[in-house]
Design a protein around this motif. Sequence first.
Motif, PDB file in Angstrom:
ATOM      1  N   TYR A   1       2.717 -62.026   9.078  1.00  0.00           N
ATOM      2  CA  TYR A   1       1.577 -61.827   8.182  1.00  0.00           C
ATOM      3  C   TYR A   1       1.842 -60.653   7.236  1.00  0.00           C
ATOM      4  O   TYR A   1       1.703 -60.779   6.020  1.00  0.00           O
ATOM      5  CB  TYR A   1       0.305 -61.577   8.996  1.00  0.00           C
TER       6      TYR A   1
ATOM      7  N   ASN B   1       4.741 -61.342   4.723  1.00  0.00           N
ATOM      8  CA  ASN B   1       4.310 -62.200   3.621  1.00  0.00           C
ATOM      9  C   ASN B   1       3.415 -61.449   2.646  1.00  0.00           C
ATOM     10  O   ASN B   1       3.518 -61.622   1.432  1.00  0.00           O
ATOM     11  CB  ASN B   1       3.599 -63.448   4.145  1.00  0.00           C
ATOM     12  N   LYS B   2       2.540 -60.619   3.170  1.00  0.00           N
ATOM     13  CA  LYS B   2       1.652 -59.825   2.319  1.00  0.00           C
ATOM     14  C   LYS B   2       2.462 -58.839   1.467  1.00  0.00           C
ATOM     15  O   LYS B   2       2.175 -58.647   0.286  1.00  0.00           O
ATOM     16  CB  LYS B   2       0.638 -59.092   3.187  1.00  0.00           C
TER      17      LYS B   2
END
Length: 108
Positions: A79, A82-83
């Motif tokens: 997460y 990807n951010k």
Amino acid sequence: MIGNYITVARSKYIRGRARLTVGRIEKIRIRKNGAADWHWSRNQFVTAEHLLDLKDSFNYLKHDYCWYNRLAIKVALIYWHNKLLQAELNSKRYGIKKKRLKLERKIK
């Protein structure tokens, strides 16, 4: 430390175990006394640059945790990875847009 990613507990410790995840450090507060509740970190963190290498970051943070904590750490790292990539992409897009507008003004 601000902007780094750290392993933190998501639940109370029961018999020395808790559910873990990875969070991003937004603010640091120094206290005279320790925290009275279960919200404390495991003091294992990675920088944003280190997080770009997802496999290496996971190998560092997985430590000797049980399988479900390793899975939770991996999902959280994906997460945040990807951010981070999205933020870099948006920054590059903004730079290109700025240069394009500058060129268009020169042409007119």
